[in-house]
Scaffold this motif. Structure first.
Motif, PDB file in Angstrom:
ATOM      1  N   TRP A 110      -2.853  24.855  -7.610  1.00 42.65           N
ATOM      2  CA  TRP A 110      -1.822  24.990  -6.594  1.00 42.65           C
ATOM      3  C   TRP A 110      -1.136  23.665  -6.277  1.00 42.65           C
ATOM      4  O   TRP A 110      -0.743  23.428  -5.139  1.00 42.65           O
ATOM      5  N   VAL A 111      -0.960  22.813  -7.264  1.00 43.48           N
ATOM      6  CA  VAL A 111      -0.306  21.524  -7.039  1.00 43.48           C
ATOM      7  C   VAL A 111       1.180  21.713  -6.761  1.00 43.48           C
ATOM      8  O   VAL A 111       1.794  20.874  -6.097  1.00 43.48           O
ATOM      9  N   HIS A 112       1.767  22.831  -7.196  1.00 39.53           N
ATOM     10  CA  HIS A 112       3.184  23.056  -6.913  1.00 39.53           C
ATOM     11  C   HIS A 112       3.437  23.112  -5.401  1.00 39.53           C
ATOM     12  O   HIS A 112       4.499  22.731  -4.930  1.00 39.53           O
ATOM     13  N   LYS A 113       2.452  23.533  -4.621  1.00 45.54           N
ATOM     14  CA  LYS A 113       2.595  23.520  -3.160  1.00 45.54           C
ATOM     15  C   LYS A 113       2.671  22.082  -2.640  1.00 45.54           C
ATOM     16  O   LYS A 113       3.395  21.799  -1.692  1.00 45.54           O
ATOM     17  N   PHE A 114       1.934  21.189  -3.270  1.00 42.39           N
ATOM     18  CA  PHE A 114       1.988  19.776  -2.903  1.00 42.39           C
ATOM     19  C   PHE A 114       3.407  19.244  -3.066  1.00 42.39           C
ATOM     20  O   PHE A 114       3.921  18.550  -2.194  1.00 42.39           O
ATOM     21  N   TYR A 115       4.064  19.597  -4.173  1.00 41.31           N
ATOM     22  CA  TYR A 115       5.435  19.153  -4.400  1.00 41.31           C
ATOM     23  C   TYR A 115       6.414  19.830  -3.457  1.00 41.31           C
ATOM     24  O   TYR A 115       7.412  19.230  -3.061  1.00 41.31           O
ATOM     25  N   THR A 116       6.123  21.051  -3.063  1.00 42.65           N
ATOM     26  CA  THR A 116       6.946  21.709  -2.056  1.00 42.65           C
ATOM     27  C   THR A 116       6.874  20.942  -0.742  1.00 42.65           C
ATOM     28  O   THR A 116       7.893  20.703  -0.090  1.00 42.65           O
ATOM     29  N   TYR A 117       5.678  20.531  -0.353  1.00 42.42           N
ATOM     30  CA  TYR A 117       5.512  19.778   0.884  1.00 42.42           C
ATOM     31  C   TYR A 117       6.150  18.388   0.788  1.00 42.42           C
ATOM     32  O   TYR A 117       6.659  17.881   1.793  1.00 42.42           O
ATOM     33  N   LEU A 118       6.132  17.784  -0.384  1.00 42.51           N
ATOM     34  CA  LEU A 118       6.821  16.502  -0.545  1.00 42.51           C
ATOM     35  C   LEU A 118       8.322  16.663  -0.344  1.00 42.51           C
ATOM     36  O   LEU A 118       8.972  15.825   0.288  1.00 42.51           O
ATOM     37  N   SER A 119       8.889  17.734  -0.890  1.00 43.40           N
ATOM     38  CA  SER A 119      10.325  17.993  -0.702  1.00 43.40           C
ATOM     39  C   SER A 119      10.636  18.259   0.765  1.00 43.40           C
ATOM     40  O   SER A 119      11.661  17.801   1.280  1.00 43.40           O
ATOM     41  N   LEU A 120       9.768  19.002   1.440  1.00 43.28           N
ATOM     42  CA  LEU A 120       9.945  19.252   2.873  1.00 43.28           C
ATOM     43  C   LEU A 120       9.903  17.941   3.651  1.00 43.28           C
ATOM     44  O   LEU A 120      10.713  17.718   4.559  1.00 43.28           O
ATOM     45  N   PHE A 121       8.988  17.061   3.292  1.00 40.94           N
ATOM     46  CA  PHE A 121       8.872  15.774   3.969  1.00 40.94           C
ATOM     47  C   PHE A 121      10.150  14.955   3.801  1.00 40.94           C
ATOM     48  O   PHE A 121      10.673  14.395   4.768  1.00 40.94           O
ATOM     49  N   LEU A 122      10.677  14.884   2.582  1.00 36.92           N
ATOM     50  CA  LEU A 122      11.890  14.107   2.345  1.00 36.92           C
ATOM     51  C   LEU A 122      13.077  14.717   3.089  1.00 36.92           C
ATOM     52  O   LEU A 122      13.864  13.995   3.707  1.00 36.92           O
ATOM     53  N   PHE A 123      13.214  16.032   3.052  1.00 35.62           N
ATOM     54  CA  PHE A 123      14.291  16.700   3.777  1.00 35.62           C
ATOM     55  C   PHE A 123      14.198  16.399   5.274  1.00 35.62           C
ATOM     56  O   PHE A 123      15.201  16.076   5.919  1.00 35.62           O
ATOM     57  N   SER A 124      12.993  16.454   5.820  1.00 38.98           N
ATOM     58  CA  SER A 124      12.806  16.195   7.251  1.00 38.98           C
ATOM     59  C   SER A 124      13.098  14.737   7.600  1.00 38.98           C
ATOM     60  O   SER A 124      13.691  14.448   8.645  1.00 38.98           O
ATOM     61  N   MET A 125      12.685  13.815   6.746  1.00 37.21           N
ATOM     62  CA  MET A 125      12.992  12.406   6.980  1.00 37.21           C
ATOM     63  C   MET A 125      14.496  12.169   6.992  1.00 37.21           C
ATOM     64  O   MET A 125      15.017  11.407   7.817  1.00 37.21           O
ATOM     65  N   LEU A 126      15.205  12.831   6.081  1.00 31.78           N
ATOM     66  CA  LEU A 126      16.651  12.667   6.049  1.00 31.78           C
ATOM     67  C   LEU A 126      17.313  13.307   7.268  1.00 31.78           C
ATOM     68  O   LEU A 126      18.355  12.826   7.728  1.00 31.78           O
ATOM     69  N   LEU A 127      16.735  14.378   7.795  1.00 37.80           N
ATOM     70  CA  LEU A 127      17.239  14.941   9.053  1.00 37.80           C
ATOM     71  C   LEU A 127      17.117  13.923  10.182  1.00 37.80           C
ATOM     72  O   LEU A 127      18.035  13.770  10.996  1.00 37.80           O
ATOM     73  N   ILE A 128      15.997  13.228  10.235  1.00 35.17           N
ATOM     74  CA  ILE A 128      15.803  12.204  11.272  1.00 35.17           C
ATOM     75  C   ILE A 128      16.843  11.101  11.121  1.00 35.17           C
ATOM     76  O   ILE A 128      17.442  10.648  12.095  1.00 35.17           O
ATOM     77  N   VAL A 129      17.072  10.660   9.915  1.00 37.36           N
ATOM     78  CA  VAL A 129      17.946   9.518   9.671  1.00 37.36           C
ATOM     79  C   VAL A 129      19.423   9.877   9.838  1.00 37.36           C
ATOM     80  O   VAL A 129      20.200   9.081  10.376  1.00 37.36           O
ATOM     81  N   LEU A 130      19.835  11.058   9.408  1.00 38.33           N
ATOM     82  CA  LEU A 130      21.255  11.377   9.332  1.00 38.33           C
ATOM     83  C   LEU A 130      21.785  12.306  10.424  1.00 38.33           C
ATOM     84  O   LEU A 130      22.996  12.478  10.545  1.00 38.33           O
ATOM     85  N   SER A 131      20.925  12.929  11.212  1.00 38.67           N
ATOM     86  CA  SER A 131      21.378  13.900  12.211  1.00 38.67           C
ATOM     87  C   SER A 131      22.300  13.249  13.235  1.00 38.67           C
ATOM     88  O   SER A 131      22.089  12.106  13.634  1.00 38.67           O
ATOM     89  N   ASP A 132      23.289  14.010  13.691  1.00 34.22           N
ATOM     90  CA  ASP A 132      24.238  13.454  14.656  1.00 34.22           C
ATOM     91  C   ASP A 132      23.907  13.834  16.100  1.00 34.22           C
ATOM     92  O   ASP A 132      24.670  13.526  17.010  1.00 34.22           O
ATOM     93  N   ASN A 133      22.777  14.500  16.327  1.00 37.17           N
ATOM     94  CA  ASN A 133      22.381  14.837  17.694  1.00 37.17           C
ATOM     95  C   ASN A 133      20.858  14.873  17.801  1.00 37.17           C
ATOM     96  O   ASN A 133      20.150  14.858  16.791  1.00 37.17           O
ATOM     97  N   LEU A 134      20.368  14.937  19.020  1.00 31.28           N
ATOM     98  CA  LEU A 134      18.926  14.873  19.257  1.00 31.28           C
ATOM     99  C   LEU A 134      18.190  16.130  18.794  1.00 31.28           C
ATOM    100  O   LEU A 134      17.009  16.053  18.436  1.00 31.28           O
ATOM    101  N   ILE A 135      18.866  17.264  18.801  1.00 34.73           N
ATOM    102  CA  ILE A 135      18.212  18.493  18.341  1.00 34.73           C
ATOM    103  C   ILE A 135      17.891  18.396  16.852  1.00 34.73           C
ATOM    104  O   ILE A 135      16.808  18.772  16.407  1.00 34.73           O
ATOM    105  N   GLY A 136      18.812  17.861  16.059  1.00 30.43           N
ATOM    106  CA  GLY A 136      18.559  17.666  14.631  1.00 30.43           C
ATOM    107  C   GLY A 136      17.463  16.650  14.381  1.00 30.43           C
ATOM    108  O   GLY A 136      16.624  16.824  13.497  1.00 30.43           O
ATOM    109  N   ILE A 137      17.460  15.583  15.179  1.00 30.51           N
ATOM    110  CA  ILE A 137      16.401  14.584  15.049  1.00 30.51           C
ATOM    111  C   ILE A 137      15.048  15.198  15.397  1.00 30.51           C
ATOM    112  O   ILE A 137      14.051  14.958  14.716  1.00 30.51           O
TER     113      ILE A 137
END
Length: 146
Positions: A110-137
């Protein structure tokens, strides 16, 4: 809509690895995750000159209108946010490449789940960095915690 590729690439990798991960296998899931991070890094570098010249924002969806104020789901690109997105995506891509070799002893478990979580982590980090409001952050912060 310039700049949305930065955040869409990890989202696409997240969707592909979560839906097709079992069928395509662990190595393919890892490659998709690496490509999502790499495309996001390249898009950060492409957007950087424009954001350094003139900050801009991209509105994706108008969520709520209250009087004269409209809460939007969007992203803000200025010198700091684009620089941080380049750093985050560059380091994440290197970590993803390393993890492909590191996790090879666990392939088939089930290592493919590990890569799914890595993609989720990167997407979430980019939401923190690029969001234009506090709800997105906040949504990005919760995604990183997840």
């Amino acid at each position: 809509m310039e700049g949305l590729g930065i955040i869409i690439a990890p989202l696409i990798a997240l969707i592909l690895t979560s839906v097709l991960g079992r069928k395509i296998g662990d190595v393919a899931s890892g490659v998709i995750t690496i490509l999502g991070g790499a495309v996001s890094f390249v898009m950060s570098l492409i957007v950087m000159p424009r954001a350094l010249e003139q900050p801009f924002s991209v509105s994706v969806y108008e969520f709520i209108t209250i009087g004269d104020y409209t809460l939007t789901i969007g992203f803000y690109f200025d010198s700091l946010s684009v620089l941080m997105s380049a750093v985050v995506t560059g380091v994440a891509t290197l970590i993803f490449i390393y993890s492909l070799g590191y996790m090879e002893h666990f392939f088939g478990k089930w290592v493919h789940k590990f890569y799914t979580y890595l993609s989720l982590f990167l997407f979430s980090m980019l939401l923190i960095v690029l969001s234009d409001n506090l709800i997105g952050i906040f949504a990005g912060w919760e995604g990183v915690g997840l």
